[in-house]
Write a protein that holds these residues in place. Structure first.
Motif, PDB file in Angstrom:
ATOM      1  N   LYS A  55      43.185  58.324  37.163  1.00 32.93           N
ATOM      2  CA  LYS A  55      44.032  58.136  38.239  1.00 32.93           C
ATOM      3  C   LYS A  55      43.487  57.654  39.364  1.00 32.93           C
ATOM      4  CE  LYS A  55      48.026  58.326  40.657  1.00 32.93           C
ATOM      5  NZ  LYS A  55      49.136  57.576  40.319  1.00 32.93           N
ATOM      6  N   VAL A  57      43.840  56.744  43.762  1.00 30.89           N
ATOM      7  CA  VAL A  57      44.897  56.674  44.709  1.00 30.89           C
ATOM      8  C   VAL A  57      43.698  56.148  46.123  1.00 30.89           C
ATOM      9  CG1 VAL A  57      46.067  57.861  46.586  1.00 30.89           C
ATOM     10  CG2 VAL A  57      46.091  58.561  44.036  1.00 30.89           C
ATOM     11  N   LYS A  70      47.382  44.654  45.328  1.00 27.74           N
ATOM     12  CA  LYS A  70      48.454  44.665  44.162  1.00 27.74           C
ATOM     13  C   LYS A  70      48.161  43.387  43.305  1.00 27.74           C
ATOM     14  CE  LYS A  70      51.880  47.450  46.534  1.00 27.74           C
ATOM     15  NZ  LYS A  70      53.426  47.596  47.090  1.00 27.74           N
ATOM     16  N   ASP A  76      48.734  50.711  35.875  1.00 33.18           N
ATOM     17  CA  ASP A  76      49.637  51.862  36.081  1.00 33.18           C
ATOM     18  C   ASP A  76      49.146  52.873  36.759  1.00 33.18           C
ATOM     19  OD1 ASP A  76      51.583  50.110  34.942  1.00 33.18           O
ATOM     20  OD2 ASP A  76      51.518  50.888  32.967  1.00 33.18           O
ATOM     21  N   GLU A  79      47.312  53.701  42.396  1.00 34.57           N
ATOM     22  CA  GLU A  79      48.522  53.949  43.664  1.00 34.57           C
ATOM     23  C   GLU A  79      47.994  53.595  45.108  1.00 34.57           C
ATOM     24  OE1 GLU A  79      51.664  57.456  44.879  1.00 34.57           O
ATOM     25  OE2 GLU A  79      50.452  57.273  43.178  1.00 34.57           O
ATOM     26  N   LYS A  97      48.925  64.280  43.545  1.00 36.70           N
ATOM     27  CA  LYS A  97      48.297  63.357  42.691  1.00 36.70           C
ATOM     28  C   LYS A  97      47.478  63.878  41.554  1.00 36.70           C
ATOM     29  CE  LYS A  97      50.405  60.389  45.545  1.00 36.70           C
ATOM     30  NZ  LYS A  97      51.673  59.784  45.207  1.00 36.70           N
TER      31      LYS A  97
END
Length: 271
Positions: A55, A57, A70, A76, A79, A97
């Protein structure tokens, strides 16, 4: 992708893939991490982070970077959080998160020079939630952070970082590796967070304020500087005697463990 850097955001971009690989490798090989990136810019580090970790962020103040990021980072597990990092509630962000309770959390940033200290102290404030921080900063500041007692650049920032983490000067990044080229060289440092010292002091903010005051006049003795904290020289004398500290020493030659002793002797009724 080459874009025009904005001076008001302190933007300096890197594109050398070997350098990017070297920086990201400091975060380690454990894929199950939440990585918070501050100031992703055009996504040079972000792309590799998103490929390597579960993950990512990224906090970006420049809304013009949204479309670029982007497009560059189509993952996926990525973020984008458009915000001024100084307005972000890191505790809340980590809580929301983090994918599970045992997931490691690390911060990485090519830090804008003009808010380096603010980002550093905001990171220290949530150190109990973090595993590691990897920061690129002005070389002069990096040397200061990683200095030890008795060295020329040793100050309250050096002690504060040591209080929360094992600190390491990783390597120097020459200015020609950025665009636009800044006036000074940069350096990568890492902070690996631990509870070696933090459990000794409950009011960590008070300790950081205490360190700043103790180093206000780093060329004066510890007795003089502590007297400015207590507003009472006889009390400062008594505190240093109780802590077993030589009153003629200057702050720049005193180590973290002795600063903790002095703090506890000074505020022991409050901690």
């Amino acid at each position: 992708m080459k874009v025009e850097a904005k001076k008001k955001f302190g933007q300096n971009f890197i594109s050398d893939q070997n350098l990017i690989n070297k920086i990201v490798s400091i975060l380690g090989d454990d894929q199950d991490q939440l990585i918070i990136e501050i100031g992703p810019g055009t996504g040079a580090l972000t792309k590799l982070l998103a490929r390597k970790y579960n993950k990512v962020v990224a906090i970006e103040i420049d809304t013009d970077m949204e479309a670029i990021l982007k497009k560059e980072v189509q993952s996926d597990n990525f973020e984008l959080f458009l915000s001024d990092v100084l307005l972000v509630d890191f505790e809340k962000l980590i809580s929301e998160k983090r994918q599970h309770e045992n997931q490691k959390v690390s911060i990485i940033s090519n830090m804008p020079y003009y808010i380096t200290s603010e980002i550093l102290f905001r990171t220290l404030n949530v150190s109990d939630k973090l595993t590691k921080a990897v920061f690129m900063m002005q070389k002069e500041v990096a040397v200061r952070v990683c200095s030890n007692k008795g060295e020329n650049n040793y100050n309250n920032l050096s002690v504060a970082c040591e209080f929360f983490a094992d600190k390491k000067y990783e390597f120097t990044v020459p200015k020609h590796m950025f665009y636009p080229v800044p006036k000074v060289d940069s350096a990568i440092i890492s902070l690996t967070f631990n509870n070696k010292y933090t459990e000794q002091i409950k009011d960590k903010d008070k300790f950081l304020v205490f360190l700043r005051k103790i180093f206000n006049n780093r060329r004066k003795t510890i007795l003089n500087n502590l007297s400015n904290v207590t507003n009472d020289k006889p009390k400062a004398n008594e505190i240093l005697d109780s802590a077993g500290i030589d009153k003629s020493l200057r702050p720049e030659v005193i180590g973290l463990e002795d600063f903790i002793k002095i703090f506890l002797e000074t505020f022991q009724k409050d901690v």
